[in-house]
Enzyme design. Structure first.
Site, PDB file in Angstrom:
ATOM      1  N   CYS A  94       0.991  -1.241  -0.058  1.00 45.00           N
ATOM      2  CA  CYS A  94      -0.066  -0.082  -0.121  1.00 45.00           C
ATOM      3  C   CYS A  94       0.862   1.284  -0.057  1.00 45.00           C
ATOM      4  CB  CYS A  94      -0.840  -0.019   1.092  1.00 45.00           C
ATOM      5  SG  CYS A  94      -2.328   0.942   1.190  1.00 45.00           S
TER       6      CYS A  94
ATOM      7  N   HIS B 124      -3.791  -5.548   1.393  1.00 44.96           N
ATOM      8  CA  HIS B 124      -2.944  -5.968   2.713  1.00 44.96           C
ATOM      9  C   HIS B 124      -3.017  -7.165   3.029  1.00 44.96           C
ATOM     10  CE1 HIS B 124      -2.084  -1.492   3.931  1.00 44.96           C
ATOM     11  NE2 HIS B 124      -3.486  -1.389   3.251  1.00 44.96           N
TER      12      HIS B 124
ATOM     13  N   GLU C  16      -1.189  -8.468   5.230  1.00 44.89           N
ATOM     14  CA  GLU C  16      -0.963  -8.635   6.718  1.00 44.89           C
ATOM     15  C   GLU C  16      -2.163  -8.486   7.535  1.00 44.89           C
ATOM     16  OE1 GLU C  16      -0.455  -6.119   5.085  1.00 44.89           O
ATOM     17  OE2 GLU C  16      -0.940  -4.242   6.197  1.00 44.89           O
TER      18      GLU C  16
END
Lengths: 93, 238
Positions: B86, B195, B197
């Protein structure tokens, strides 16, 4: 040496979609400004550059654009040095 | 166990999740402050998501000049793997470590929701635990995610199979060619807008992102880029 007032215009490249410009255009039409077209939104930066000559101030400002102020992939810029040099330390008009 | 440096810029806000995800994958992950110039023998460098320097001027434009970025560029030149997620992707583009740029979403809205992406390249240090063509659900959270590049760059990306992830079905930000992630020509630097994560455990609604971090631990993660050869347009690990 003098301090020069430099104005820099950074615009999204004409070939790229400018959604901000489109949104502003739609808003203008909604307000009845049907005559508005091709609205584009960019950035205007004003800075003071200390340099020996007006030309040198423009060269430095263009280098600043190349390195930081404009993205060469998405933006075009123009530089205008609009005030003659004045002694260092005196306020800008 | 790989040493994974998670770089923290002023305004990073996905650094803790990224560190957790790397540790969950078995890495020895640690933070590196953006003013540090020592990556502490990192095998892998991750630039996390967030809003470095408040996205002032352009997303990533100021962070790319942080002192740590010289070390990141040096790590890259040596063939070391670098992942930008990002805002990290935006910083890598601004730094010229990845081609192209990320502009305002076509719909102008900040988008925060899961999207579907297809793995287009499984021969990078961050996607080697996926299969090419596999579809994943991972969240996006960005206002400036519309990938753009000039025609010449796009042709090179296609010719070298440098598109890593592509949006499937819905292209949320009107990225050119549906691009959600790219890598450099040497394939050691990868940038992705979604994302991973945030989607690495069942408790987070899914674990499609976990293998990004497991890939770092895989054998080839620190393999020099020179060991990756292109044969007939396909990249093979040797």
């Amino acid at each position: 040496m003098g301090a020069f007032r430099v104005e820099i215009r950074v615009m999204p490249r004409a070939s790229l979609l400018d959604p901000q410009g489109q949104a502003v255009e739609h808003a203008l039409h909604a307000l009845g400004f049907a005559e508005a077209a091709n609205v584009r939104v960019g950035k205007h930066l004003v800075l003071e550059v200390t340099a020996p000559t007006k030309e040198e101030a423009a060269v430095r400002a263009r280098t600043m654009c190349d390195r930081l102020l404009a993205n060469p992939v998405t933006e075009d810029f123009s530089v205008a040095v609009d005030t003659a040099g004045r002694p260092e330390g005196s306020p800008l008009g | 166990m790989k040493r994974v440096a998670v770089v923290v810029f002023p305004g990073s806000n996905c650094d803790a999740d990224t560190l957790d995800a790397a540790q969950a994958a078995g890495s020895d992950a640690y933070y590196v402050w953006h003013r540090d110039t020592d990556l502490q023998q990192a095998d892998v460098v991750v630039l996390p998501g967030g809003f470095s320097y408040g996205d002032y001027l352009r997303s990533g434009a100021i962070a790319r000049f942080s002192p740590v970025m010289a070390a990141v560029a040096e790590h890259t030149r040596a063939g070391g793997p670098v992942l930008g997620i990002c805002n990290g992707f935006q910083i890598l583009c601004e730094a010229g470590l990845l081609p192209g740029a990320l502009m305002r979403n076509a719909g102008l809205k900040f988008l925060s929701r899961p999207v579907r992406v297809r793995v287009e390249a499984a021969d990078t240090p961050f996607t080697c635990r996926y299969e090419r063509g596999e579809e994943l659900v991972v969240p996006i959270a960005h206002g400036d995610g519309r990938y753009v590049a000039d025609q010449k760059t796009l042709a090179e990306l296609r010719a070298n199979a440098q598109v890593v992830w592509r949006y499937v079905g819905d292209n949320p930000n009107s990225s050119v060619d549906g691009i959600a992630g790219v890598c450099n020509a040497a394939r050691n630097v990868v940038g992705i807008m979604p994302h991973p994560e945030r989607r690495n455990a069942p408790a987070l609604g899914g674990q499609d992102g976990a293998r990004v971090f497991l890939s770092m631990e895989a054998r080839n993660a620190t393999q020099p880029a020179s060991d990756v050869r292109a044969v007939g347009g396909r990249h093979l690990r040797v």
